[in-house]
Design a protein around this motif. Sequence first.
Motif, PDB file in Angstrom:
ATOM      1  N   ALA A 285       0.834  -1.204   0.000  1.00  0.00           N
ATOM      2  CA  ALA A 285       0.000   0.000   0.000  1.00  0.00           C
ATOM      3  C   ALA A 285       0.867   1.252   0.000  1.00  0.00           C
ATOM      4  O   ALA A 285       0.552   2.249  -0.663  1.00  0.00           O
ATOM      5  N   VAL A 286       1.974   1.204   0.738  1.00  0.00           N
ATOM      6  CA  VAL A 286       2.892   2.350   0.777  1.00  0.00           C
ATOM      7  C   VAL A 286       3.502   2.596  -0.594  1.00  0.00           C
ATOM      8  O   VAL A 286       3.622   3.733  -1.049  1.00  0.00           O
ATOM      9  N   ALA A 287       3.892   1.510  -1.268  1.00  0.00           N
ATOM     10  CA  ALA A 287       4.485   1.635  -2.604  1.00  0.00           C
ATOM     11  C   ALA A 287       3.485   2.233  -3.588  1.00  0.00           C
ATOM     12  O   ALA A 287       3.842   3.097  -4.404  1.00  0.00           O
ATOM     13  N   ILE A 288       2.246   1.762  -3.521  1.00  0.00           N
ATOM     14  CA  ILE A 288       1.206   2.293  -4.413  1.00  0.00           C
ATOM     15  C   ILE A 288       0.959   3.770  -4.134  1.00  0.00           C
ATOM     16  O   ILE A 288       0.793   4.579  -5.059  1.00  0.00           O
TER      17      ILE A 288
ATOM     18  N   VAL B  20       1.665   9.575  -5.634  1.00  0.00           N
ATOM     19  CA  VAL B  20       2.134  10.916  -5.268  1.00  0.00           C
ATOM     20  C   VAL B  20       3.244  11.386  -6.215  1.00  0.00           C
ATOM     21  O   VAL B  20       3.249  12.535  -6.674  1.00  0.00           O
ATOM     22  N   TYR B  21       4.178  10.490  -6.516  1.00  0.00           N
ATOM     23  CA  TYR B  21       5.358  10.874  -7.304  1.00  0.00           C
ATOM     24  C   TYR B  21       5.288  10.388  -8.746  1.00  0.00           C
ATOM     25  O   TYR B  21       6.309  10.211  -9.396  1.00  0.00           O
ATOM     26  N   TRP B  22       4.097  10.188  -9.278  1.00  0.00           N
ATOM     27  CA  TRP B  22       3.969   9.645 -10.628  1.00  0.00           C
ATOM     28  C   TRP B  22       4.673  10.491 -11.698  1.00  0.00           C
ATOM     29  O   TRP B  22       5.193   9.932 -12.675  1.00  0.00           O
ATOM     30  N   PRO B  23       4.734  11.829 -11.550  1.00  0.00           N
ATOM     31  CA  PRO B  23       5.481  12.585 -12.582  1.00  0.00           C
ATOM     32  C   PRO B  23       6.949  12.176 -12.662  1.00  0.00           C
ATOM     33  O   PRO B  23       7.536  12.146 -13.745  1.00  0.00           O
ATOM     34  N   LEU B  24       7.551  11.859 -11.515  1.00  0.00           N
ATOM     35  CA  LEU B  24       8.956  11.440 -11.511  1.00  0.00           C
ATOM     36  C   LEU B  24       9.123  10.090 -12.198  1.00  0.00           C
ATOM     37  O   LEU B  24      10.101   9.864 -12.915  1.00  0.00           O
ATOM     38  N   TYR B  25       8.170   9.183 -11.973  1.00  0.00           N
ATOM     39  CA  TYR B  25       8.238   7.872 -12.635  1.00  0.00           C
ATOM     40  C   TYR B  25       8.089   8.018 -14.146  1.00  0.00           C
ATOM     41  O   TYR B  25       8.751   7.318 -14.924  1.00  0.00           O
ATOM     42  N   VAL B  26       7.214   8.935 -14.574  1.00  0.00           N
ATOM     43  CA  VAL B  26       7.018   9.175 -16.004  1.00  0.00           C
ATOM     44  C   VAL B  26       8.298   9.745 -16.614  1.00  0.00           C
ATOM     45  O   VAL B  26       8.718   9.351 -17.723  1.00  0.00           O
ATOM     46  N   MET B  27       8.960  10.658 -15.882  1.00  0.00           N
ATOM     47  CA  MET B  27      10.217  11.238 -16.375  1.00  0.00           C
ATOM     48  C   MET B  27      11.317  10.188 -16.485  1.00  0.00           C
ATOM     49  O   MET B  27      12.231  10.310 -17.303  1.00  0.00           O
ATOM     50  N   ALA B  28      11.244   9.147 -15.652  1.00  0.00           N
ATOM     51  CA  ALA B  28      12.271   8.100 -15.663  1.00  0.00           C
ATOM     52  C   ALA B  28      12.087   7.099 -16.801  1.00  0.00           C
ATOM     53  O   ALA B  28      13.010   6.353 -17.124  1.00  0.00           O
TER      54      ALA B  28
END
Length: 242
Positions: A3-6, A11-19
């Motif tokens: 649940a914490v990972a999700i 919250v930080y989905w823009p950073l994941y998209v940039m990666a």
Amino acid sequence: MKAVAIHRMKVYWPLYVMAIPGIVFLIVFKYIPLAGAVIAFKDYSVFKGFIDSPWVGLKHFKTLIHHPDFFRVFGNTLMLGFLKLVLVFPVPVLLALMINEIRKAALKKGIQTALYIPHFLSWVIVAGIVFDFFSLSGLLNIILGWFGFEPLLAMQDSTYFRPVYVIASVWRDAGWGTVVYMAAISAIDPQLYESAMIDGASKFRQIRHITFPLLLPTVLILFLLEIGNFLDLGFDQVYNLL
């Protein structure tokens, strides 16, 4: 934990998209080509492909090791890698520390640009410049002639190859190597320098006790990455300088 990972991904989905572009680059150009390493253990045939080519085990490695020039070539590779690690790697760090102390913005940008430009030249062009510089009528021999010294034909004597290799590497890539270090220095809190100035710290002490210690983690990370590329000298540089 799941649940914490999700939650973090939301919250930080823009950073994941940039990666994503970086991850795709690593997969396509670093991991997928590893499958092609199987041809080192086969008598590879273009017509038979990876799967149907006959398996020969360590045959090619034995041929390589028993080649009369193997240890000479491997020794030269180790030596050039060592010289690049010890002599070339520290130069961008020193340049970044010196450029950071320039207070006039126009002069600072001009020096940075002048140092960056050689990186965008191919080794064919750089080698041509190096040959002209060390030629009989080149700048080096002109300066030596002013002081009454005999001409130095550095590009015709194999004993000078390693110094020329190091000098060419520094001239072409040192300026570009300062980019990461300058970015790391710009992230240092200016209040640290203000506090040091109030305490009477000189510029040298500010560099020694503030800039360099805070820059050191970045230096260590890039140093470890450089060690990973220890044997990857670049064929084009050596070939063109020869």
